[in-house]
Design an enzyme around this catalytic site. Structure first.
Site, short mmCIF file in Angstrom:
data_model
loop_
_atom_site.label_atom_id
_atom_site.label_comp_id
_atom_site.label_asym_id
_atom_site.label_seq_id
_atom_site.Cartn_x
_atom_site.Cartn_y
_atom_site.Cartn_z
N LYS A 142 -8.86 50.45 -37.13
CA LYS A 142 -8.03 49.74 -36.16
C LYS A 142 -7.90 48.27 -36.54
O LYS A 142 -8.68 47.77 -37.36
CB LYS A 142 -8.63 49.89 -34.76
N ARG A 176 -15.18 51.28 -19.00
CA ARG A 176 -13.95 50.77 -19.59
C ARG A 176 -12.88 51.85 -19.46
O ARG A 176 -12.07 51.82 -18.56
CB ARG A 176 -14.21 50.37 -21.05
N HIS A 220 -18.76 56.02 -25.74
CA HIS A 220 -18.93 54.78 -26.51
C HIS A 220 -20.05 53.97 -25.87
O HIS A 220 -20.11 53.82 -24.66
CB HIS A 220 -17.61 54.00 -26.49
N ARG A 246 -18.82 57.11 -35.73
CA ARG A 246 -17.59 56.32 -35.87
C ARG A 246 -17.95 54.94 -36.42
O ARG A 246 -18.43 54.08 -35.69
CB ARG A 246 -16.89 56.19 -34.51
N TYR A 272 -4.86 14.85 -38.67
CA TYR A 272 -4.43 14.49 -37.33
C TYR A 272 -5.53 13.76 -36.56
O TYR A 272 -6.69 14.18 -36.58
CB TYR A 272 -4.06 15.75 -36.54
N CYS A 324 -5.76 21.74 -39.80
CA CYS A 324 -4.36 21.85 -39.39
C CYS A 324 -3.96 23.33 -39.35
O CYS A 324 -4.76 24.20 -39.66
CB CYS A 324 -3.45 21.12 -40.36
N MET A 325 -2.71 23.62 -38.97
CA MET A 325 -2.29 25.02 -38.87
C MET A 325 -2.30 25.71 -40.24
O MET A 325 -2.69 26.85 -40.36
CB MET A 325 -0.89 25.11 -38.25
N ASP A 326 -1.87 24.98 -41.27
CA ASP A 326 -1.69 25.62 -42.57
C ASP A 326 -2.55 25.01 -43.68
O ASP A 326 -2.45 25.42 -44.83
CB ASP A 326 -0.23 25.50 -42.99
C1 LIG Z 1 -14.12 50.07 -32.69
C2 LIG Z 1 -14.80 51.30 -32.30
C3 LIG Z 1 -15.85 51.82 -33.06
C4 LIG Z 1 -16.43 51.12 -34.25
O1 LIG Z 1 -17.39 50.18 -33.86
P1 LIG Z 1 -18.21 49.34 -34.97
O2 LIG Z 1 -19.16 48.56 -34.18
O3 LIG Z 1 -17.20 48.50 -35.66
O4 LIG Z 1 -18.82 50.32 -35.89
C5 LIG Z 1 -16.36 53.03 -32.68
N1 LIG Z 1 -15.89 53.70 -31.59
C6 LIG Z 1 -14.89 53.20 -30.83
C7 LIG Z 1 -14.42 53.97 -29.65
C8 LIG Z 1 -14.31 51.99 -31.15
O5 LIG Z 1 -13.33 51.51 -30.39
#
Ligand SMILES: *Cc1c(COP(=O)(O)O)cnc(C)c1O
Length: 469
Positions: free
Chosen positions: A119, A217, A246, A302, A346, A393-395
């Site tokens: 993601k 959540r 989670h 995950r 700046y 700065c920004m860039d």
């Molecule tokens: C982002 C996410 C993970 C990964 O978590 P890490 O701490 O980066 O390993 C696992 N499960 C879910 C649902 C997530 O949103």
């Protein structure tokens, strides 16, 4: 030429490139009606028609357009590396990602599959490239946060199973099915809409049930999970492929919270099984849980942050050796002496103490190098650390190269004498290793009061990426 006319001018291909390095000029192409064509159309014209290098064509009726632009400028210049386009880039070490997955596999053992979380554009590392490396390094699944992210992977030709880790909008169901994405779900509205759509298309839609075990959540409340599934069990358009939860505290000292969440999750699984249903692939652990707690690994883990070589917290640092995949780099694009008392950047918040060169690098808060870091970080060049000075700065931002030698300190004087000079074009490291020195994502994230996840994502937003290995 299909009747399209091209306005050409006198500039040669080379001239237009050398003048000021400005490749942005979009040549103007006119349709028979005098409309400007977009650049892609122009490119197609050039590849299909044989206009490049041909003699200028007088175009009756469009004399008002007087820009003289060579048709040759529309041709894509031969590919250059991103860091040749802009002297600031994120370098991604594919070998590190692959190595981390192997290390994680060894640590976790052979019994749990790995889902690599890509993601947020692979935590800023580039989702497509990371997904490719992950799938050939032992990962079985990919995880994304949104339908858009899933589609991006599919369009890049990635055919691995992709799970969307949160329930997407009902409006996106057609695309979910078309692109073969597997959604997480937790509302009956979404579930029924998904099932109906799948059934109408003559297919069965797999999904993963998200169970809320205490993070509060998203997800079906753990005590409702059994009933929820039973209410969908009749549906021939739906197939439960997995159940997951989670953890909120796997990366902290807390163990009670994790224990509570796991007990609730198991209670839900037990009910599901007791009702005669198969929960499918059971998964719960993020990086922190997977690395720290064997009993949270179930059928699949995950893994996000750890795949990128960063630690979810200090608590995993002694448990596993990971290699950061991202380094952030830039080249000095200006260096000059700034006399005593002169301000820099700046607000003139920094003033030259005299005897210094001020070097500028083209990276700023628009690239993820937050302005709150102004005057608080070091920049590495050839194994030496130089203080960043003045407002970021920004860039771009500046750093100080002292020309003074502290003769009261012989060791320091020797070091200074041995110091290679910083010059126009020198490579500067903002995050990464340079000689014996290293600045980690955690070092900088900590100074900002945030975590490496946040910072890595920010460096992924505008910086070009260069892949190594
Ligand atoms: C982002 C996410 C993970 C990964 O978590 P890490 O701490 O980066 O390993 C696992 N499960 C879910 C649902 C997530 O949103």
């Amino acid at each position: 030429m299909d009747g399209f006319k091209v306005i050409e001018g006198g500039k040669s291909h080379n001239e237009s490139h050398n003048e000021d390095g400005d490749l942005q000029k979009i040549p103007r192409f006119l349709s028979p009606g005098g409309d400007l064509l977009v650049q892609e159309d122009a490119a197609t014209l050039l590849t299909n028609g044989d206009t490049a290098g041909s003699t200028p064509i007088a175009t009756p009726g469009v004399g008002a357009i007087t820009d003289n632009v060579s048709a040759a400028t529309a041709r894509e210049p031969s590919a250059i590396e991103p860091h040749q386009r802009r002297w600031a880039w994120a370098q991604i070490d594919r070998e590190a990602i692959s190595q981390n997955l192997k290390t994680l596999r060894k640590h976790i053992g052979p019994d749990s599959m790995i889902l690599t979380v890509v993601k947020a554009d692979g935590y800023g590392h580039g989702a497509v490239e990371v997904a490719k490396v992950a799938m050939r390094s032992g990962s079985k699944y990919l995880g994304v946060a949104s339908v858009c992210e899933g589609i991006e992977l599919r369009r890049a030709g990635i055919d691995a199973p992709i799970i969307i880790l949160a329930e997407p909008p009902i409006d996106s169901i057609a695309e979910i099915l078309h692109y073969d994405l597997v959604p997480a779900l937790y509302t009956s509205e979404f579930a029924l809409a998904l099932g109906e759509r799948a059934d109408a298309a003559g297919c069965v839609a797999p999904y993963h049930l998200k169970i809320d075990s205490g993070m509060n959540r998203i997800g079906v409340h753990y005590s409702d999970a059994g009933d929820f599934l039973r209410s969908l069990a009749f549906h021939r358009g739906l197939e439960l492929q997995g159940c997951f939860t989670h953890f909120a505290t796997a990366d902290t000292m807390d163990t009670l919270g994790l224990k509570m969440q796991q007990e609730r999750f198991e209670q839900a699984l037990e009910t599901i099984r007791y009702m005669g249903m198969d929960p499918g692939i059971v998964h719960a652990a993020n990086s922190a849980a997977a690395i720290r707690y064997k009993h949270t690994r179930y059928d699949m883990v995950r893994l996000g942050i750890s795949v990128y070589g960063l630690h979810p917290s200090k608590l995993t640092k002694d448990l596993i050796k990971l290699r950061p995949a991202m380094s952030v780099r830039a080249r000095v694009n200006s260096i000059k002496p700034v006399p005593l008392g002169e301000g820099v950047s700046y607000g003139f918040n920094y003033r030259s103490p005299g005897g210094v060169l001020i070097a500028t690098i083209p990276i700023g808060y628009g690239d993820g190098l937050s302005r709150v870091l102004s005057d608080r970080i070091d920049i590495l060049v050839d194994g030496y650390a130089y203080p960043q000075v003045g407002t970021i700065c920004m860039d771009m931002c500046m750093f100080e190269v002292s020309q003074r030698q502290d003769i009261s300190n012989i060791r320091q004087a020797q070091l200074s004498a041995a110091r290679p000079s910083v010059e126009f074009g020198s490579e500067a490291i903002i995050i990464g290793r340079s000689g014996e020195q290293e600045i980690s994502m955690d070092d900088i994230a900590e100074k900002m009061g945030t975590i490496s996840y946040d910072l890595a994502c920010m460096f992924g937003l505008r910086l070009e990426r260069v892949y190594k290995n």
